[in-house]
Design an enzyme around this catalytic site. Structure first.
Site, PDB file in Angstrom:
ATOM      1  CB  SER A 107      -0.955  -0.043   1.198  1.00  0.00           C
ATOM      2  OG  SER A 107      -1.911   0.972   1.128  1.00  0.00           O
ATOM      3  CG  ASP A 246      -2.679   4.174  -1.376  1.00  0.00           C
ATOM      4  OD1 ASP A 246      -3.426   3.936  -2.340  1.00  0.00           O
ATOM      5  OD2 ASP A 246      -2.688   3.487  -0.337  1.00  0.00           O
ATOM      6  CG  ASP A 248      -3.057  -0.484  -2.255  1.00  0.00           C
ATOM      7  OD1 ASP A 248      -3.076   0.703  -1.859  1.00  0.00           O
ATOM      8  OD2 ASP A 248      -3.618  -1.409  -1.638  1.00  0.00           O
ATOM      9  CG  ASP A 250      -6.231   0.967  -0.548  1.00  0.00           C
ATOM     10  OD1 ASP A 250      -5.399   1.912  -0.506  1.00  0.00           O
ATOM     11  OD2 ASP A 250      -6.263   0.062   0.318  1.00  0.00           O
TER      12      ASP A 250
END
Length: 451
Positions: A107, A246, A248, A250
């Site tokens: 992440s 960010d 990833d 999400d």
């Protein structure tokens, strides 16, 4: 017995250190494959297939190969999506009727870290009992399937295109983004080939940044956790709006044309207001213990019930499902809209915000008129490991004194860190000076009682 490896968002750590090592990840793939192989569908003769997506960390190649080998040894077929946002893997797993989805990502963390998280066939995070079953299989010897039962692997060539079309489908057909200049910061992460296309195909003039990953620069001075780069780009390009994802994709942060940054708390309020305007009412919204009190007060003025979950999008999701509500968010930019997606999605959330602005013909600042975030003061206090801060009368007295002085116009939140001997003291008040004064008084009491 507690879980040994799975945290609130899968398994995460520093690459090369347990558990993020190639041998462990191979065994993890095998264990997950054996759990999948025990499902009713497989027992009825269907062959399980999983989708693997990843972000742009250099370690993703190694961990992808290890996972693929483990699944194959368990007799599970694999589809490889390549770089793909976490919510994209969740969507594709559900849309393609696959047995599970796996994301290789840490992440918002730096490139030295990586992690593994799983999605069930319906695009949701795995239930606790499934994670426990996978951990139980990790203790068993790896017994490779016979050659005629080994899993096969293939690339899903149109993964990005499928997900781009899904994201666009969440934007109302009556509107487009023509006439808008948008800066899109992809954090050199999983969305670098996807997010710019989504907004461009809806008509926006897109200025992409953070779209040159090299395996080592994910989240490095760009993205939702470093929004200064977005602010500078918006101002330099005289853009109407900036959107930062960010690593990833999400979560998101949004910046308006003046360079003002809007966090997840404020965006939640904007989305609730939009739903009230379009649907007439909103049954309720979920935030976290850290959600700014000003947003809770503003939602109460709108007649919208508000519930605070523990910190973490997993817990926001649990509260939404328990109550049958749709909208929830964390201040960090995780936004959930369960009538659009089963998990937090930075691109979809940005489109929801843009749709709200289009429908209302207002700016973000105008939609948030009258909602001024309360100043927050956060102090991290180191204490002796195992110190009984909860049982301290002096700490309790300091908290009671602060809460009494604030008298409903502020909040006190004390919580222990889950990773180090630190107590986090947060005070929120209408005046910054009051927040600082009360936080320092409580922090002093903590230092004396726990040193």
């Amino acid at each position: 017995m507690g879980r040994r490896y799975f945290g609130t968002d899968g398994i995460r750590g520093t690459v090369g250190e347990a558990p993020i090592t190639p041998d462990f990840v191979l065994r993890l793939g095998y264990a997950a494959g054996k759990v999948l192989a025990g499902t009713a569908d497989v027992a009825a003769g269907a062959r399980p297939t999983v989708l693997i997506g990843k972000d742009t960390r250099v370690s993703g190649y190694m961990l992808e190969a290890a996972l693929e080998a483990g699944f194959s040894a368990a007799g599970v077929d694999v589809m490889l999506a390549g770089p793909m946002p976490t919510p994209g893997v969740a969507y594709l797993t559900r849309a393609l009727r696959l047995s599970a989805g796996v994301v290789i990502s840490a992440s918002h963390n730096p490139y030295q870290d990586n992690g593994i998280k799983f999605f069930s066939a319906d695009g949701n995070k795995l239930p606790d009992e499934t994670e426990a079953a996978i951990e139980a299989w990790l203790d068993k010897p790896l017994e490779c399937a016979s050659s005629d039962r080994l899993g096969k692997a293939r690339r899903l060539e149109d993964a990005a295109g499928r997900y781009i079309e899904f994201c666009k489908s969440t934007f109302p057909a009556a509107y487009d983004l023509r006439g808008l200049k948008l800066v899109i910061d992809c954090a050199h992460g999983a969305a670098y080939q996807i997010a710019p296309h989504v907004f461009h195909e809806l008509g926006a003039d897109v200025i992409p940044i953070g779209v040159a990953p090299n395996g080592f620069n994910i989240n490095d001075g760009v993205g939702a956790t470093a929004p200064d780069a977005l602010v500078r780009a918006v101002r330099a390009n005289h853009a109407d709006l900036g959107i930062a994802l960010d690593g990833d994709a999400d979560r998101l942060q949004v910046v308006d044309s003046t360079g003002r940054l809007y966090n997840g708390d404020e965006l939640l309020y904007v989305l609730v207001k939009d739903r009230i305007a379009t649907a007439g009412k909103v049954d309720g919204a979920v935030g976290t213990l850290m959600t700014n009190l000003a947003v809770e007060v503003a939602l109460q003025r709108e007649g919208v019930p508000f519930v605070r979950a523990a910190v973490g999008d997993r817990y926001v999701l649990e509260q939404l499902r328990e109550r049958g509500w749709q909208l929830g968010a964390e201040g960090s930019g995780h936004i959930l809209s369960l009538d659009r997606h089963s998990t937090g999605d930075g691109i979809v959330s940005a489109l929801l915000v843009l749709a709200a602005l289009k429908r209302s013909d207002r700016t973000l600042a105008q939609m948030l008129d009258g909602v001024t975030l309360f100043p927050q003061k956060l102090i991290n206090v180191r204490m002796k490991p195992g110190a009984d801060w909860k049982g301290s009368a002096s700490i309790r007295a300091a908290i009671d004194a602060a809460e009494g002085a604030l008298a409903g116009s502020g909040r006190v939140l004390i919580r222990a860190s889950g990773t180090e001997p630190v107590l986090r003291v947060m005070v929120e008040a209408q005046q910054a000076a009051d927040a600082t004064r009360h936080a320092e008084a409580i922090a002093d009491a903590v230092r004396i009682a726990t040193s």
